[in-house]
Motif scaffolding. Structure first.
Motif, PDB file in Angstrom:
ATOM      1  N   MET A  68       0.798  -1.295  -0.078  1.00 36.23           N
ATOM      2  CA  MET A  68       0.047   0.046  -0.006  1.00 36.23           C
ATOM      3  C   MET A  68       0.765   1.240   0.013  1.00 36.23           C
ATOM      4  SD  MET A  68      -2.872   1.403   2.799  1.00 36.23           S
ATOM      5  CE  MET A  68      -1.584   1.395   3.929  1.00 36.23           C
ATOM      6  N   LEU A  69       2.030   1.259   1.083  1.00 35.95           N
ATOM      7  CA  LEU A  69       2.541   2.586   1.135  1.00 35.95           C
ATOM      8  C   LEU A  69       3.442   2.778   0.021  1.00 35.95           C
ATOM      9  CD1 LEU A  69       3.535   2.514   4.805  1.00 35.95           C
ATOM     10  CD2 LEU A  69       1.561   3.701   3.638  1.00 35.95           C
ATOM     11  N   GLN A  70       4.013   1.745  -0.821  1.00 38.27           N
ATOM     12  CA  GLN A  70       4.799   1.976  -2.038  1.00 38.27           C
ATOM     13  C   GLN A  70       4.167   2.747  -3.150  1.00 38.27           C
ATOM     14  OE1 GLN A  70       6.931  -1.767  -2.880  1.00 38.27           O
ATOM     15  NE2 GLN A  70       8.568  -1.256  -1.646  1.00 38.27           N
ATOM     16  N   ARG A  71       2.903   2.354  -3.109  1.00 33.50           N
ATOM     17  CA  ARG A  71       1.940   3.216  -4.115  1.00 33.50           C
ATOM     18  C   ARG A  71       1.923   4.670  -3.788  1.00 33.50           C
ATOM     19  NH1 ARG A  71      -3.745   0.365  -3.918  1.00 33.50           N
ATOM     20  NH2 ARG A  71      -4.035   1.831  -5.902  1.00 33.50           N
ATOM     21  N   HIS A  72       2.306   4.948  -2.676  1.00 31.42           N
ATOM     22  CA  HIS A  72       2.089   6.463  -2.480  1.00 31.42           C
ATOM     23  C   HIS A  72       3.404   7.076  -2.367  1.00 31.42           C
ATOM     24  CE1 HIS A  72      -2.298   6.675  -2.186  1.00 31.42           C
ATOM     25  NE2 HIS A  72      -2.294   5.262  -1.518  1.00 31.42           N
ATOM     26  N   GLY A  73       4.597   6.291  -2.837  1.00 34.72           N
ATOM     27  CA  GLY A  73       5.894   6.835  -2.676  1.00 34.72           C
ATOM     28  C   GLY A  73       6.752   6.515  -1.522  1.00 34.72           C
ATOM     29  N   HIS A  74       6.112   5.914  -0.505  1.00 38.47           N
ATOM     30  CA  HIS A  74       7.002   5.356   0.763  1.00 38.47           C
ATOM     31  C   HIS A  74       7.672   4.424   0.724  1.00 38.47           C
ATOM     32  CE1 HIS A  74       4.703   8.735   2.659  1.00 38.47           C
ATOM     33  NE2 HIS A  74       3.438   8.594   2.193  1.00 38.47           N
ATOM     34  N   ALA A  75       9.023   4.501   1.370  1.00 38.29           N
ATOM     35  CA  ALA A  75       9.913   3.311   1.208  1.00 38.29           C
ATOM     36  C   ALA A  75       9.258   2.319   2.050  1.00 38.29           C
ATOM     37  CB  ALA A  75      11.216   3.826   1.757  1.00 38.29           C
ATOM     38  N   ALA A  76       9.901   1.034   1.619  1.00 34.72           N
ATOM     39  CA  ALA A  76       9.563  -0.308   2.653  1.00 34.72           C
ATOM     40  C   ALA A  76       9.775   0.155   3.886  1.00 34.72           C
ATOM     41  CB  ALA A  76      10.118  -1.293   2.032  1.00 34.72           C
ATOM     42  N   GLU A  77      10.963   0.697   4.163  1.00 31.38           N
ATOM     43  CA  GLU A  77      11.237   1.024   5.648  1.00 31.38           C
ATOM     44  C   GLU A  77      10.096   1.553   6.268  1.00 31.38           C
ATOM     45  OE1 GLU A  77      14.656   0.198   3.202  1.00 31.38           O
ATOM     46  OE2 GLU A  77      13.257   1.669   2.880  1.00 31.38           O
ATOM     47  N   ILE A  78       9.363   2.486   5.836  1.00 35.20           N
ATOM     48  CA  ILE A  78       8.359   3.123   6.528  1.00 35.20           C
ATOM     49  C   ILE A  78       7.183   2.031   6.733  1.00 35.20           C
ATOM     50  CG2 ILE A  78       6.626   4.984   6.307  1.00 35.20           C
ATOM     51  CD1 ILE A  78       9.406   6.005   6.480  1.00 35.20           C
ATOM     52  N   ALA A  79       6.935   1.260   5.870  1.00 33.38           N
ATOM     53  CA  ALA A  79       5.931   0.238   5.984  1.00 33.38           C
ATOM     54  C   ALA A  79       6.288  -0.577   6.984  1.00 33.38           C
ATOM     55  CB  ALA A  79       5.795  -0.433   4.735  1.00 33.38           C
ATOM     56  N   LEU A  80       7.525  -0.991   7.333  1.00 29.08           N
ATOM     57  CA  LEU A  80       8.133  -1.944   8.333  1.00 29.08           C
ATOM     58  C   LEU A  80       7.997  -1.079   9.624  1.00 29.08           C
ATOM     59  CD1 LEU A  80      11.357  -3.497   6.596  1.00 29.08           C
ATOM     60  CD2 LEU A  80       9.037  -4.572   7.282  1.00 29.08           C
ATOM     61  N   SER A  81       8.267   0.244   9.664  1.00 28.94           N
ATOM     62  CA  SER A  81       8.116   0.856  10.904  1.00 28.94           C
ATOM     63  C   SER A  81       6.834   0.964  11.280  1.00 28.94           C
ATOM     64  CB  SER A  81       8.955   2.305  10.641  1.00 28.94           C
ATOM     65  OG  SER A  81      10.139   2.279  10.342  1.00 28.94           O
ATOM     66  N   LEU A  82       5.774   1.328  10.340  1.00 23.79           N
ATOM     67  CA  LEU A  82       4.081   1.279  10.569  1.00 23.79           C
ATOM     68  C   LEU A  82       4.035   0.005  11.385  1.00 23.79           C
ATOM     69  CD1 LEU A  82       1.636   2.737  10.783  1.00 23.79           C
ATOM     70  CD2 LEU A  82       1.391   2.178   8.438  1.00 23.79           C
TER      71      LEU A  82
END
Length: 331
Positions: A276-290
């Motif tokens: 989901m987050l990569q579709r909005h330009g956020h790195a995988a690391e942000i998703a892992l932190s979430l």
């Protein structure tokens, strides 16, 4: 062989997490975690009592509709916390059913107690089913084109089954009709089980007032969950993510966490959030932190539930419990 296969399935989630961590940038992951706004995260954790009390209230309605007197709301809230602890450390949250043994010590026979937990889960699945359909709009493009038809069919089929089965089990007429057809056709051993099931369901009837209260409590439960989840998005300053996609992701994660392919959603939750987050330009690391913040909620449930379990040990029911079930013939 079957035992080994079950354990292999449970390792799917942890294996996914290891893969995602292996491909991530440790420095970027640390930077994302250090940059968390603590205010929304602390508020999310502080809302746990609201979540538990709404869940306990709904459970009490179900037990009462089964023809039994439920324990006090305080007692049910404590038992629900214990169920969160036991469910959080077992695949598919199966440990949650330990609550039935606590109910038995408080006057509710074991079989109706197990059934009350199943019905409680089904009402959660009603919300998840709606969210699963929403996830089609939000995530269908993530899947390869040749598999989208199968994914759509499976998702809509799951939602339809849940939305039909839940009121169908609660309403006496369709339930008796379905069991009346199934019992004569079932093998002897299964027939006896279905007869027992019919007896356990007998008090349930789809009456307007209890159904309305169950729907209100279910919506309240889903709302409290979503608010807590959304606050974790805000903690990582992800206010740009559309609410519809957050709802869809929350439902999809809830469904995957209920499958025996992970522990506390580890790995499967990360996969959904990364997509989901990569579709909005956020790195995988942000998703892992979430995902780590979501895991923090699960850890809170497990820790508090464990502490409550020390205060409410199984086998030491309150001395003032009034037996209401007429004896526990199920053992």
């Amino acid at each position: 062989m079957k035992h080994s296969l079950r354990w292999l399935l449970r390792l799917i989630g942890p294996a996914l997490l290891i893969f995602f961590l292996w491909r991530s940038d440790p420095a970027a992951l640390v930077a994302a975690l250090v940059g968390i706004d603590p205010g929304p995260a602390i508020l999310s954790l502080a809302l746990m009592p609201v979540f538990i009390w709404v869940k306990a209230w709904r459970w009490s309605i179900i037990v009462r509709e089964q023809g039994h007197t439920p324990p006090s709301l305080n007692d049910l809230a404590a038992l629900y916390a214990i169920g969160l602890y036991a469910g959080g450390i077992t695949p598919g949250q199966s440990g949650d059913f330990i609550k039935a043994w606590y109910l038995r010590e408080r006057g509710v026979p074991l079989a109706p107690g197990l059934l009350s937990i199943l019905l409680d889960r089904l009402f959660d699945f009603v919300i998840w089913a709606v969210m699963a359909v929403l996830s089609l709009a939000a995530f269908i493009d993530v899947f390869p084109a040749e598999t989208r038809g199968v994914v759509q069919l499976a998702t809509v089929g799951f939602a339809a089954a849940v939305l039909i089965a839940t009121p169908g089990l609660m309403a006496r007429a369709p339930r008796e009709w379905a069991l009346g057809l199934a019992i004569p056709l079932a093998p002897a051993r299964l027939r006896a089980a279905l007869e027992r099931l019919r007896d356990q369901f007998a008090p349930l009837s789809l009456r307007f007032t209890p159904l309305l209260l169950l729907l209100i409590s279910t919506i309240g439960s889903a709302t409290s969950t979503f608010v807590r989840i959304y606050l974790m998005y805000l903690a990582l300053r992800l206010g740009d993510i559309p609410l519809l996609e957050i709802l869809a992701a929350t439902g999809l994660i809830a469904i995957l966490q209920a499958l025996p392919i992970s522990f506390a959603g580890v790995g499967v939750r990360d996969a959904v959030l990364i997509a989901m987050l990569q579709r909005h330009g956020h790195a995988a690391e942000i998703a892992l932190s979430l995902s780590a913040l979501f895991l923090l909620i699960n850890i809170q449930h497990i820790l508090i539930g464990f502490l409550v379990s020390l205060r409410y040990p199984l086998g030491e029911a309150p001395s003032d419990v009034t037996k209401t079930g007429g004896g526990d013939v199920e053992g």
